[in-house]
Every structure is written in C-alpha cells, then in structure tokens.
Write a protein that holds these residues in place. Sequence first.
Motif, PDB file in Angstrom:
ATOM      1  N   MET A 100       0.860  -1.185   0.000  1.00  0.00           N
ATOM      2  CA  MET A 100       0.000   0.000   0.000  1.00  0.00           C
ATOM      3  C   MET A 100       0.896   1.234   0.000  1.00  0.00           C
ATOM      4  O   MET A 100       1.846   1.314   0.786  1.00  0.00           O
ATOM      5  N   TYR A 101       0.585   2.178  -0.892  1.00  0.00           N
ATOM      6  CA  TYR A 101       1.362   3.411  -0.960  1.00  0.00           C
ATOM      7  C   TYR A 101       0.746   4.486  -0.066  1.00  0.00           C
ATOM      8  O   TYR A 101      -0.421   4.390   0.324  1.00  0.00           O
ATOM      9  N   PRO A 102       1.502   5.526   0.245  1.00  0.00           N
ATOM     10  CA  PRO A 102       0.967   6.582   1.116  1.00  0.00           C
ATOM     11  C   PRO A 102      -0.303   7.232   0.580  1.00  0.00           C
ATOM     12  O   PRO A 102      -1.108   7.737   1.366  1.00  0.00           O
ATOM     13  N   ASP A 103      -0.490   7.242  -0.744  1.00  0.00           N
ATOM     14  CA  ASP A 103      -1.694   7.857  -1.304  1.00  0.00           C
ATOM     15  C   ASP A 103      -2.885   6.909  -1.321  1.00  0.00           C
ATOM     16  O   ASP A 103      -3.952   7.239  -1.869  1.00  0.00           O
ATOM     17  N   GLY A 104      -2.733   5.714  -0.708  1.00  0.00           N
ATOM     18  CA  GLY A 104      -3.840   4.780  -0.613  1.00  0.00           C
ATOM     19  C   GLY A 104      -3.975   3.849  -1.790  1.00  0.00           C
ATOM     20  O   GLY A 104      -4.881   3.003  -1.809  1.00  0.00           O
ATOM     21  N   TYR A 105      -3.099   3.941  -2.780  1.00  0.00           N
ATOM     22  CA  TYR A 105      -3.140   3.051  -3.940  1.00  0.00           C
ATOM     23  C   TYR A 105      -2.384   1.766  -3.625  1.00  0.00           C
ATOM     24  O   TYR A 105      -1.353   1.789  -2.948  1.00  0.00           O
TER      25      TYR A 105
END
Length: 551
Positions: free
Chosen positions: A432-437
Amino acid sequence: MSATSSIFDQDLPRTEANYAALSPLSFIERSAEVYPNRLAVVHGDLRRSWAEVFTRCRQLASALQQRGIGKGDTVAVMLPNTPPMVEAHFGIPVTGAVLNALNTRLDAETIAFMLDHGEAKVVIVDPEFAGIMQKALSLRKSSTPLLVIDVEDALYTGPLQRIGSISYDEFLASGDAGFAWQLPADEWDAIALNYTSGTTGNPKGVVYHHRGAALNAVSNILEWDMPKHSVYLWTLPMFHCNGWCFPWTVAARAGVNVCLRRVEAKAIFDAIRQHGVTHYCAAPIVHSVLVNAPDAMKQGLPAGVKAMVAGAAPPASMIEGMEALGFELTHVYGLTEVYGPATVCAKQDGWEALDIGERARLNARQGVRYHLERDVRVLDSLTLQPVPPDGETMGEIMFKGNIAMKGYLKNAKATEESFAGGWFHSGDLAVMYPDGYIKIKDRSKDIIISGGENISSIEVEDVLYRHPDVLAAAVVARADAKWGETPCAFVELKAGATCTEQDIVAHCKKHLAGFKVPRAVVFGELPKTSTGKIQKFELRKQAGSAAAIDV
C-alpha cells in the motif's frame, strides 16, 4: 418499543411500494421502454434494436419456463461473443435460473465436470464448439438428461454439426414474446455460475448474486464515465466473469453491443472504424497485439477510444503504444470471485504532464476500490491488520462488500477459508502506498525465494517488458542447488527481433539487484488462457529443464 428499534422503525414498513431487490435484469427492461428503437446489437450485417433484443430475451425465458426451467436450475452456454450470448445474460436468469457461461477454450473433460458439478439442465451451443461439447456430453457421469440447443450463426464458416434436438431460433419461436418480466424477490438469489481456471484439481464454481452483478455493472459506468449509447466492442469473452458484468452495463446505458466472434487485430480495428466504437476491454496480450500491429492497420482510427486493461500491469511500452493510437487506457484489477474488476487505478490531475516512465509507474498500480465495493485493503494474512502504507511492506489484498461472490458451489470449506475474518482473501500479495493506492507484487504462489530473499516475479517481468524487443514475458521459480530457487524468464519476442539470452540478462542487470536477475532465459510463444493470461503453471513444468546461463 424494543431496545434495538427507534422512532424511525415504527409504522414504517418495507413494502413493494418502497423496496425492490437490486438486479441487472431491470436495465434491459428500462432501455427497451425508453429507447426501443436505439441500436442494441451489431453482428456482421445483423442489426437489432433494444426492443427487439428484449423481445427475444422474453421469448428465451418463456421457452425455458415451458420446459420446466425455474429457480435454482442451471442453464449452461458455450458461445462466442455473439447475439445469443447477450440474450443469455437476461433471458436465462429472469426465469430464476442460473447462467453458466462455459469457457470455450477448455477441454471436453473439464466441460463435462462443469456440466455435472453445476447440474446443468440445458446447454446452448455454438456450432464452432459442437464437437467438443458432444465429447463432453459423452463423458458426463450424471444420468440427468440435458436439453441441447444448437445455435446457428451466419458468420460461422466452419463445418456444421447438429448435436441438439432443436435450433436456438426454433426454441425462441416457441416462447411467448409477451412473457412477464419478473425480477427476483431476493437480490441474494444466484444469477450466474463461473468456474475458476484451476491449475491443479477441478476448478471451483463461483456463484454470483443479483445484487453484486447490478452494483458492479453500475460501477463500470462510474469508473469510465460511460455516457448513454456508448458503443462497446466485445473483445473480452463474455464467459469470463460474465464479461466483467458489461452485458448488464451496456444495457444500463442503452449502448451498442458490437459482437466479435474472433479477437484479431484487423477485425478489432475494422470494427472500431466502422461502428464508431467508444469502449472495449481486454487482457494485456490483446492490447499488445494492437500496439504491435502493422501501421497500415491503424490508419483512420478515431481518437479517444477508451480501453480497459486488467491482469498484468501495463508496461511503459504499452502505455506509449496506446497513446500513439489515440486510445485512453484504464487499468483495473480483480478476480472471478469479485465479478471481474473491483479496483481501478484512478488517474489524478497532473499525471498526464509526467514523463512516460513516471506515468507507467503510477498506472501500473492496481489502485483503489471500485465505487460500489465496500472496502479493499492490504492486510497481514495472519493478523488481518493493515500493512503500513510505505510502498514496501507486503500483505494480501482483501475485499469486503457487495461485489463479492456468494461463495464456491458445493465447497463449504473453500468458501469458509476464502471469507475468513470477514474479508475475501484474494491470494495476491501487494503493498500500500501513502496515497492509498495498492500495487500487486505477486501471487503468493509466485514469489521466488532465492537464498532467503523474496523476489517478486512481477517486478522482474516489469523490467523485461521495458526491453524494446519483448512482446510478452513471464518469470517463474527454477530449482537451484545453491540458492533454492532462482528466476527463470520466458520471453516472447516481437516479430523480426533477434535478441539473445545475454541481451536479456544485460538489460535486467541495468534495472535489478543481482540476485533478481534471471538465471535462465527461454524464448518462444508463451502459453495463454482464453482470456490472454499467461499460464505460469505450464511454464513451471518447463523451468526445470531450462539451461542456466552465466549472469
């Protein structure tokens, strides 16, 4: 008043006047009422309006009902993307029966298993598949008789073989065009049965409900901003997750179903030009075929065609190629168990200004949940706790909500395991990336463990796709006496390419840590499923005999 009730529960009953079960079968009814004369189906020289298609669906339902087909019965179809397949998605489930769209690329033994396991009472067959179906019928273990219906298609040019007792058009003619279109009282009722493409043992039967089918069909509209009367080209098999629910989506928009018997570059380009196609879906391999087609085929294409890709992340070369065609590419992700696509790599403002490498990195992610999916998370497989959104810590993608199957047919153990802890466990490992993707790193079974280090086969494949000579690539584990496992790359080159094993290794060394570089490279056409997915289980069988090379 009970402890759990409130003033908003008093004398406010749920009745037929203020509640109706969700079902995608309502979509065709509305389109036929509101846009009866709008074009609905194109197939060769054939043209049918929504009123005509709706009438045929009612006749199909009536004819089935007259032969005793009703709630909970299974009706199987083995059809390409032709008008009867569109009609099957409405005329069969409106009787209460369940549509089982069979994969047309499967062997007779597997088809026989599905007919028996799903307890099919009727099967509708295209002439192209009559031979394989006849063999499958002879291999059935069930003694229950099957009504076999033969479809006739003017665009089919192969040998004709009747294996049924009645033709499809004769069958429809026996039905009542005024059949009452009754939607299910319970949206939890089954609407479709789809079998997973099992690599070992028998495939599992995934059961869809009306609610999930309706919500995913609407989500497709929302993700793509599909306007009314969109022109949709059937490059994606309708047997695959019911065409990702797009038969119902197209009906909801009173769009045009442009049917296509065979998925070939020329046929696709010709259809796009001739019919003004606005949308189509396909596996990565189909998009690659279009991108790498001869330039002469690509002349005169309309700009702005919207293409949806699922499966492997689109590499930079594909994104560049689609942009050169003037097509807009949307990346989605899902599984049979979640009705096809259930996440989308939603594009953000400013992405289009980035260089191709950065756009490819962003668009390669599986993204965020579909509009009407309740939740998608990357969780620790054991604790079910969210992994930190650092783009590095791996967990398992899990889904929750309405766009999830009822379960596996006649397999309570597998159903219970797949829904453990209140989440559907996908088996796909991701970060999971910090932008929620989210971004898939691998299937749990595809992770390569070399000398104690985890290697993502997808990461290596992404690098392989950056090589200008590579058309398709797959990486699997190869047994190694020293390291336990090492990556083995299978590469399909573009026509005329003369790339060598050493070229591939040198390319990988530029982009990967040394232990991730393939220790074996095998050239040749890659085995693929009917939906274009590369069959890694076949490649694993070959990896053991692949010769190691000096890296």
